[in-house]
Design a protein around this motif. Structure first.
Motif, PDB file in Angstrom:
ATOM      1  N   ALA A 280      -1.882 -62.522 122.359  1.00  0.00           N
ATOM      2  CA  ALA A 280      -0.802 -63.160 123.118  1.00  0.00           C
ATOM      3  C   ALA A 280      -0.509 -64.576 122.624  1.00  0.00           C
ATOM      4  O   ALA A 280       0.662 -64.947 122.459  1.00  0.00           O
ATOM      5  CB  ALA A 280      -1.152 -63.185 124.600  1.00  0.00           C
ATOM      6  N   VAL A 281      -1.546 -65.366 122.382  1.00  0.00           N
ATOM      7  CA  VAL A 281      -1.305 -66.755 121.972  1.00  0.00           C
ATOM      8  C   VAL A 281      -0.741 -66.833 120.559  1.00  0.00           C
ATOM      9  O   VAL A 281       0.045 -67.737 120.256  1.00  0.00           O
ATOM     10  CB  VAL A 281      -2.562 -67.650 122.127  1.00  0.00           C
ATOM     11  N   ALA A 282      -1.110 -65.892 119.705  1.00  0.00           N
ATOM     12  CA  ALA A 282      -0.524 -65.860 118.358  1.00  0.00           C
ATOM     13  C   ALA A 282       0.976 -65.602 118.449  1.00  0.00           C
ATOM     14  O   ALA A 282       1.778 -66.260 117.777  1.00  0.00           O
ATOM     15  CB  ALA A 282      -1.203 -64.792 117.512  1.00  0.00           C
ATOM     16  N   ILE A 283       1.365 -64.676 119.289  1.00  0.00           N
ATOM     17  CA  ILE A 283       2.780 -64.351 119.480  1.00  0.00           C
ATOM     18  C   ILE A 283       3.517 -65.549 120.083  1.00  0.00           C
ATOM     19  O   ILE A 283       4.616 -65.904 119.643  1.00  0.00           O
ATOM     20  CB  ILE A 283       2.932 -63.094 120.365  1.00  0.00           C
ATOM     21  N   ALA A 284       2.914 -66.196 121.069  1.00  0.00           N
ATOM     22  CA  ALA A 284       3.540 -67.352 121.712  1.00  0.00           C
ATOM     23  C   ALA A 284       3.728 -68.499 120.723  1.00  0.00           C
ATOM     24  O   ALA A 284       4.787 -69.139 120.682  1.00  0.00           O
ATOM     25  CB  ALA A 284       2.703 -67.810 122.902  1.00  0.00           C
TER      26      ALA A 284
ATOM     27  N   MET B 257      -5.235 -74.241 130.016  1.00  0.00           N
ATOM     28  CA  MET B 257      -4.978 -74.673 128.648  1.00  0.00           C
ATOM     29  C   MET B 257      -3.909 -73.791 128.004  1.00  0.00           C
ATOM     30  O   MET B 257      -2.971 -74.279 127.372  1.00  0.00           O
ATOM     31  CB  MET B 257      -6.265 -74.610 127.818  1.00  0.00           C
ATOM     32  N   ILE B 258      -4.042 -72.492 128.183  1.00  0.00           N
ATOM     33  CA  ILE B 258      -3.100 -71.552 127.584  1.00  0.00           C
ATOM     34  C   ILE B 258      -1.725 -71.689 128.242  1.00  0.00           C
ATOM     35  O   ILE B 258      -0.701 -71.690 127.557  1.00  0.00           O
ATOM     36  CB  ILE B 258      -3.652 -70.120 127.649  1.00  0.00           C
ATOM     37  N   LYS B 259      -1.699 -71.853 129.555  1.00  0.00           N
ATOM     38  CA  LYS B 259      -0.414 -72.046 130.248  1.00  0.00           C
ATOM     39  C   LYS B 259       0.282 -73.316 129.769  1.00  0.00           C
ATOM     40  O   LYS B 259       1.504 -73.346 129.633  1.00  0.00           O
ATOM     41  CB  LYS B 259      -0.614 -72.078 131.763  1.00  0.00           C
ATOM     42  N   ALA B 260      -0.472 -74.375 129.509  1.00  0.00           N
ATOM     43  CA  ALA B 260       0.123 -75.617 128.996  1.00  0.00           C
ATOM     44  C   ALA B 260       0.732 -75.386 127.610  1.00  0.00           C
ATOM     45  O   ALA B 260       1.811 -75.893 127.297  1.00  0.00           O
ATOM     46  CB  ALA B 260      -0.920 -76.728 128.947  1.00  0.00           C
ATOM     47  N   GLY B 261       0.038 -74.608 126.782  1.00  0.00           N
ATOM     48  CA  GLY B 261       0.572 -74.276 125.459  1.00  0.00           C
ATOM     49  C   GLY B 261       1.843 -73.446 125.560  1.00  0.00           C
ATOM     50  O   GLY B 261       2.826 -73.703 124.855  1.00  0.00           O
ATOM     51  N   ILE B 262       1.845 -72.476 126.456  1.00  0.00           N
ATOM     52  CA  ILE B 262       3.031 -71.624 126.672  1.00  0.00           C
ATOM     53  C   ILE B 262       4.196 -72.473 127.190  1.00  0.00           C
ATOM     54  O   ILE B 262       5.331 -72.313 126.751  1.00  0.00           O
ATOM     55  CB  ILE B 262       2.705 -70.486 127.672  1.00  0.00           C
TER      56      ILE B 262
END
Length: 135
Positions: free
Chosen positions: A51-55, A122-127
């Motif tokens: 998911a984070v790679a795609i984002a 952390m992931i939500k902040a990146g998104i």
């Protein structure tokens, strides 16, 4: 047999890039929404990495579109993060965009993808940073 590396998808216009980036970020959020959370951390690191790679790619595609709209040819678009920073540095008043790229790069690409970080905030902040890039 040597595996062929996928070629970079290069948008023709800013609008095309933004539309593609929106598809990517929606896909990433859909994947994350299906992952169980425990104690503020996603439990399935493999799915988080996907998911984070795609984002993160969504953010880069959106920036490609922005650079194309500023007159940079498809052939001269950046190929790595250093080149993205260099391209953005040459554009006046790019502080917010550079800041959003930095947060996406650190939180999604480095901490979550490479180091296996699974902290939800952390992931939500990146998104959120990628969503700001797309705007």
């Amino acid at each position: 047999m040597k595996k062929k590396r996928k070629e970079k998808i290069i948008p023709e216009t800013k609008e095309e890039a933004i539309n593609e980036a929106k598809k990517y970020i929606k896909n990433a959020k859909d994947i994350l929404s299906k992952i169980e959370i425990e104690y503020g951390r996603y439990k399935d690191i493999k799915k988080v990495r996907e998911a984070v790679a795609i984002a993160y790619l969504a953010g880069l595609i959106a920036i490609d579109g922005y650079l194309i709209s500023r007159g940079i040819s498809k052939e001269k678009l950046p190929n790595d993060i250093t080149q993205y920073y260099k391209a953005l540095k040459e554009i006046p008043r790019n502080g917010k965009l550079t800041s959003y790229l930095t947060t996406a790069y650190e939180n999604l690409h480095i901490f979550a993808y490479y180091r296996g970080g699974a902290n939800v905030d952390m992931i939500k902040a990146g998104i959120k940073s990628v969503e700001e890039i797309i705007k």
